[in-house]
Motif scaffolding. Sequence first.
Motif, mmCIF file in Angstrom:
data_model
loop_
_atom_site.group_PDB
_atom_site.id
_atom_site.type_symbol
_atom_site.label_atom_id
_atom_site.label_comp_id
_atom_site.label_asym_id
_atom_site.label_seq_id
_atom_site.Cartn_x
_atom_site.Cartn_y
_atom_site.Cartn_z
ATOM 1 N N ILE A 29 0.814 -1.215 0.000
ATOM 2 C CA ILE A 29 0.000 0.000 0.000
ATOM 3 C C ILE A 29 0.853 1.272 0.000
ATOM 4 O O ILE A 29 0.743 2.110 -0.899
ATOM 5 N N ILE A 30 1.673 1.423 1.012
ATOM 6 C CA ILE A 30 2.363 2.703 1.227
ATOM 7 C C ILE A 30 3.420 2.988 0.167
ATOM 8 O O ILE A 30 3.402 4.060 -0.458
ATOM 9 N N LEU A 31 4.338 2.072 -0.052
ATOM 10 C CA LEU A 31 5.421 2.330 -1.014
ATOM 11 C C LEU A 31 4.913 2.514 -2.446
ATOM 12 O O LEU A 31 5.362 3.434 -3.141
ATOM 13 N N PRO A 32 3.945 1.697 -2.921
ATOM 14 C CA PRO A 32 3.407 1.962 -4.265
ATOM 15 C C PRO A 32 2.729 3.330 -4.368
ATOM 16 O O PRO A 32 2.860 4.005 -5.387
ATOM 17 N N ALA A 33 2.023 3.729 -3.318
ATOM 18 C CA ALA A 33 1.377 5.041 -3.345
ATOM 19 C C ALA A 33 2.412 6.155 -3.389
ATOM 20 O O ALA A 33 2.269 7.118 -4.154
ATOM 21 N N LEU A 34 3.449 6.040 -2.602
ATOM 22 C CA LEU A 34 4.503 7.053 -2.614
ATOM 23 C C LEU A 34 5.215 7.093 -3.966
ATOM 24 O O LEU A 34 5.585 8.167 -4.442
ATOM 25 N N ALA A 35 5.395 5.925 -4.586
ATOM 26 C CA ALA A 35 6.033 5.872 -5.901
ATOM 27 C C ALA A 35 5.207 6.598 -6.957
ATOM 28 O O ALA A 35 5.749 7.104 -7.943
ATOM 29 N N GLN A 36 3.892 6.668 -6.739
ATOM 30 C CA GLN A 36 2.999 7.385 -7.647
ATOM 31 C C GLN A 36 2.750 8.819 -7.177
ATOM 32 O O GLN A 36 1.841 9.482 -7.671
ATOM 33 N N VAL A 40 0.049 9.831 1.617
ATOM 34 C CA VAL A 40 -0.176 8.676 2.483
ATOM 35 C C VAL A 40 -0.302 9.186 3.916
ATOM 36 O O VAL A 40 0.575 9.886 4.402
ATOM 37 N N VAL A 41 -1.412 8.835 4.555
ATOM 38 C CA VAL A 41 -1.619 9.189 5.960
ATOM 39 C C VAL A 41 -1.765 7.887 6.737
ATOM 40 O O VAL A 41 -2.612 7.055 6.424
ATOM 41 N N SER A 42 -0.914 7.708 7.707
ATOM 42 C CA SER A 42 -0.938 6.483 8.500
ATOM 43 C C SER A 42 -0.626 6.855 9.941
ATOM 44 O O SER A 42 0.508 7.163 10.276
ATOM 45 N N ASP A 43 -1.649 6.839 10.778
ATOM 46 C CA ASP A 43 -1.417 7.232 12.168
ATOM 47 C C ASP A 43 -1.141 6.014 13.044
ATOM 48 O O ASP A 43 -1.552 4.913 12.739
ATOM 49 N N ARG A 44 -0.422 6.239 14.095
ATOM 50 C CA ARG A 44 -0.121 5.215 15.102
ATOM 51 C C ARG A 44 0.529 3.975 14.504
ATOM 52 O O ARG A 44 0.262 2.855 14.917
#
Length: 71
Positions: A29-36, A40-44
């Motif tokens: 989820i996170i790395l593919p989104a950042l690559a695009q 990305v918001v991910s708390d805690r």
Amino acid sequence: MPLDKTMAMHAETEALLMFAARRKHLDKIILPALAQVQWVVSDRFTDVSFAYQGGSRGLDSDKLAILEQWV
């Protein structure tokens, strides 16, 4: 804690599973989104493990810090 206390999970096993799930979340989820170049918001993210596995379950925070750096 499960209802059946004989099935209780060891705190280290629980922490390893949590960090394994985080690693998978990063990869899928996170790395593919950042690559695009997406937000990305991910708390805690890892703070939860320091609170639950560390504070509640008594797992050594040094072990959690090693897992946090590794993941």
